[in-house]
Design an enzyme around this catalytic site. Structure first.
Site, PDB file in Angstrom:
ATOM      1  N   PHE A 140      -9.722 -55.294   4.603  1.00  0.00           N
ATOM      2  CA  PHE A 140     -10.143 -54.920   5.960  1.00  0.00           C
ATOM      3  C   PHE A 140     -11.541 -54.329   5.886  1.00  0.00           C
ATOM      4  O   PHE A 140     -11.777 -53.356   5.181  1.00  0.00           O
ATOM      5  CB  PHE A 140      -9.185 -53.906   6.595  1.00  0.00           C
ATOM      6  CG  PHE A 140      -9.573 -53.599   8.018  1.00  0.00           C
ATOM      7  CD1 PHE A 140      -9.192 -54.454   9.044  1.00  0.00           C
ATOM      8  CD2 PHE A 140     -10.358 -52.501   8.329  1.00  0.00           C
ATOM      9  CE1 PHE A 140      -9.583 -54.205  10.354  1.00  0.00           C
ATOM     10  CE2 PHE A 140     -10.764 -52.248   9.635  1.00  0.00           C
ATOM     11  CZ  PHE A 140     -10.362 -53.105  10.646  1.00  0.00           C
ATOM     12  N   ASP A 225     -16.560 -51.311  -0.453  1.00  0.00           N
ATOM     13  CA  ASP A 225     -16.311 -50.752   0.875  1.00  0.00           C
ATOM     14  C   ASP A 225     -15.460 -49.504   0.671  1.00  0.00           C
ATOM     15  O   ASP A 225     -14.254 -49.585   0.463  1.00  0.00           O
ATOM     16  CB  ASP A 225     -15.591 -51.793   1.744  1.00  0.00           C
ATOM     17  CG  ASP A 225     -15.212 -51.243   3.117  1.00  0.00           C
ATOM     18  OD1 ASP A 225     -15.269 -50.017   3.311  1.00  0.00           O
ATOM     19  OD2 ASP A 225     -14.852 -52.061   3.992  1.00  0.00           O
ATOM     20  N   LYS A 254     -15.612 -43.315   8.168  1.00  0.00           N
ATOM     21  CA  LYS A 254     -14.427 -42.476   8.440  1.00  0.00           C
ATOM     22  C   LYS A 254     -14.633 -40.965   8.222  1.00  0.00           C
ATOM     23  O   LYS A 254     -14.993 -40.275   9.139  1.00  0.00           O
ATOM     24  CB  LYS A 254     -13.220 -43.002   7.655  1.00  0.00           C
ATOM     25  CG  LYS A 254     -12.740 -44.354   8.213  1.00  0.00           C
ATOM     26  CD  LYS A 254     -11.289 -44.627   8.028  1.00  0.00           C
ATOM     27  CE  LYS A 254     -10.824 -45.760   8.933  1.00  0.00           C
ATOM     28  NZ  LYS A 254     -11.021 -47.099   8.372  1.00  0.00           N
TER      29      LYS A 254
HETATM   30  C1  LIG Z   1     -11.627 -48.371   8.948  1.00  0.00           C
HETATM   31  C2  LIG Z   1     -12.285 -49.276   7.975  1.00  0.00           C
HETATM   32  C3  LIG Z   1     -13.406 -50.046   8.336  1.00  0.00           C
HETATM   33  C4  LIG Z   1     -13.930 -50.102   9.740  1.00  0.00           C
HETATM   34  O1  LIG Z   1     -14.463 -48.869  10.149  1.00  0.00           O
HETATM   35  P1  LIG Z   1     -14.856 -48.654  11.696  1.00  0.00           P
HETATM   36  O2  LIG Z   1     -15.491 -47.301  11.696  1.00  0.00           O
HETATM   37  O3  LIG Z   1     -13.587 -48.738  12.482  1.00  0.00           O
HETATM   38  O4  LIG Z   1     -15.801 -49.736  12.047  1.00  0.00           O
HETATM   39  C5  LIG Z   1     -14.017 -50.807   7.350  1.00  0.00           C
HETATM   40  N1  LIG Z   1     -13.559 -50.816   6.088  1.00  0.00           N
HETATM   41  C6  LIG Z   1     -12.481 -50.100   5.704  1.00  0.00           C
HETATM   42  C7  LIG Z   1     -12.031 -50.137   4.285  1.00  0.00           C
HETATM   43  C8  LIG Z   1     -11.803 -49.317   6.642  1.00  0.00           C
HETATM   44  O5  LIG Z   1     -10.722 -48.613   6.278  1.00  0.00           O
END
Ligand SMILES: *Cc1c(COP(=O)(O)O)cnc(C)c1O
Length: 401
Positions: A140, A225, A254
């Site tokens: 994700f 990420d 986050k």
């Molecule tokens: C939550 C998340 C995102 C997206 O972040 P947003 O601030 O909602 O755009 C991207 N990568 C990972 C691993 C995430 O947990």
């Protein structure tokens, strides 16, 4: 507004029905106030929050030092464009750099934006003929179209095509499969060091190191990420440190501002200049409020020894949840790194989430069958145990009934 009693959950839901686009599935509860590990709904019910702010509130609700810093900053300077320098943005970048791999930062406002910056940086940094990015099944990376394409889960792609060109998907954990996908057009590998939405999936031993080697041998950029795993979640500042494998590019969001919106992409001084003037921007990126909050977050984690506390709490959760696994057949697997916790049930987790909520505990279910906890790193041991009692009771009752 503030001094009034909050609108009831029922009336708030009516407001939403009329005026808010219904693109989220929401619990039928309106939350009104938070403090530390607890959050209260409009009716005054208190919940112990093991999933505060979807992982953003890693310091709990309304952490004092962050609140104070932001309050102070609000009266000094709220926003100026990136056509100027501000000391705060520079200090924030330095603080992140010193705690990671010595890189430089680009600031933006959300995880998906940080990943878009990484994708553009890859395209700008590598020769034109190299443009493909390998990402992983179950990943994700966010909801903008580039990040959505990077997210290798068909359910997130439905109805959105044509998606962006240049992404290829590999099974998570299979280094040979990744190696087979590398060709002359491959530019980068992008991965969550621990998959979050995909069910708290921890990489098999040596997998991330294998990707590093593969990247080095083939002149690829390695992107981590760390939007969910970063900023202390694993008991280290960043998950790459936990696994001892250093990426070329790292994305953060986050928890980076202690619950306020903020995000960053970090990369090495060699790669960074490829994101040259005019090629990328974010209007609110690195604004004074986010920067103050980001710096206050780092300072609070250090002053209160929260990385150590996260590691200690992790042991409490591990002991309790592995006990539960012994006692209860429904629990098939417990995956835990620091305060990133997945309890694999093998059956739908939604009823457990509901049962916990009815007992005053907030947890999440991801990938249908995984109860996910992303508790705050300043939880007390008593609170950790209190929540584990509730979770155990809910799961055992479900298994019995
Ligand atoms: C939550 C998340 C995102 C997206 O972040 P947003 O601030 O909602 O755009 C991207 N990568 C990972 C691993 C995430 O947990």
């Amino acid at each position: 507004m503030d001094s009034q009693a909050p609108l009831s959950s029922e009336l708030t839901i009516e407001l939403f029905d009329d005026y808010v686009i219904p693109n989220y599935r929401r619990f039928p509860v309106s939350l009104a106030r938070g403090e530390g590990a607890y959050v209260w709904d409009a009716e005054g019910n208190r919940y112990l929050d093991f999933f505060p702010g979807w992982g953003c509130n890693l310091l709990g609700h309304c952490p004092g030092p962050v609140v104070e810093a932001v309050r102070d900053q609000l009266g000094k300077l709220i926003h100026v464009p990136n056509t100027w320098y501000t000391e705060l943005q520079g200090q924030w970048a330095k603080a992140l750099s010193e705690r990671s791999f010595g890189g430089q930062a680009f600031f933006c406002n959300s995880g998906t934006e940080a990943n878009e910056a990484a994708i553009k940086l890859v395209r700008l940094h590598t020769p034109k003929s190299k443009y493909k990015i390998i990402t992983f099944e179950g990943s994700f990376h966010g909801r903008t179209l580039g990040s959505t394409t990077a997210t290798a889960q068909p359910k997130y792609h439905e109805g959105l095509g044509p998606l962006m060109a240049g992404f290829v998907y590999a099974p998570y954990g299979d280094i040979d499969a990744v190696a087979k996908l590398v060709d002359d057009e491959t530019a980068a590998i992008m991965i969550e060091p621990i998959q979050g939405e995909g069910g708290v999936v921890v990489p098999p031993d040596g997998f991330l190191a294998g990707l590093r080697t593969l990247a080095d041998e083939n002149d690829l950029l390695l992107i981590f990420d760390e939007v969910q795993t970063g900023c202390g979640r694993t008991g280290e500042w960043f998950a790459y440190q936990y696994f001892d494998v250093t990426p070329d590019i790292m994305t953060l969001a986050k928890a980076i501002c202690g619950g306020l919106a903020g995000a960053a992409m970090l990369t090495t001084p060699e790669i960074a200049p490829s994101l040259r003037p005019g090629m990328h921007a974010a209007t609110f990126g690195g604004n004074p409020i986010a920067a103050r909050a980001g710096i206050a977050t780092i300072e609070m984690i250090e002053k209160e020894n929260l990385l150590e506390n996260a590691r200690r709490l992790s042991q409490v959760f591990k002991t309790r949840l592995e006990e539960l696994q012994q006692e209860c057949d429904l629990v098939q697997d417990v995956r835990i790194v620091g305060l990133m916790i997945g309890v694999e049930l093998g059956v739908e987790g939604a009823p457990i989430v509901k049962a916990c909520m009815d007992r005053g505990l907030l947890v999440n279910c991801t990938h249908d069958t995984v109860i996910r906890l992303l508790p705050s790193m300043n939880l007390t041991e008593a609170q950790a145990n209190e929540g584990c009692d509730v979770l155990a009771e809910a799961i055992k009752q479900h298994a019995g009934g």
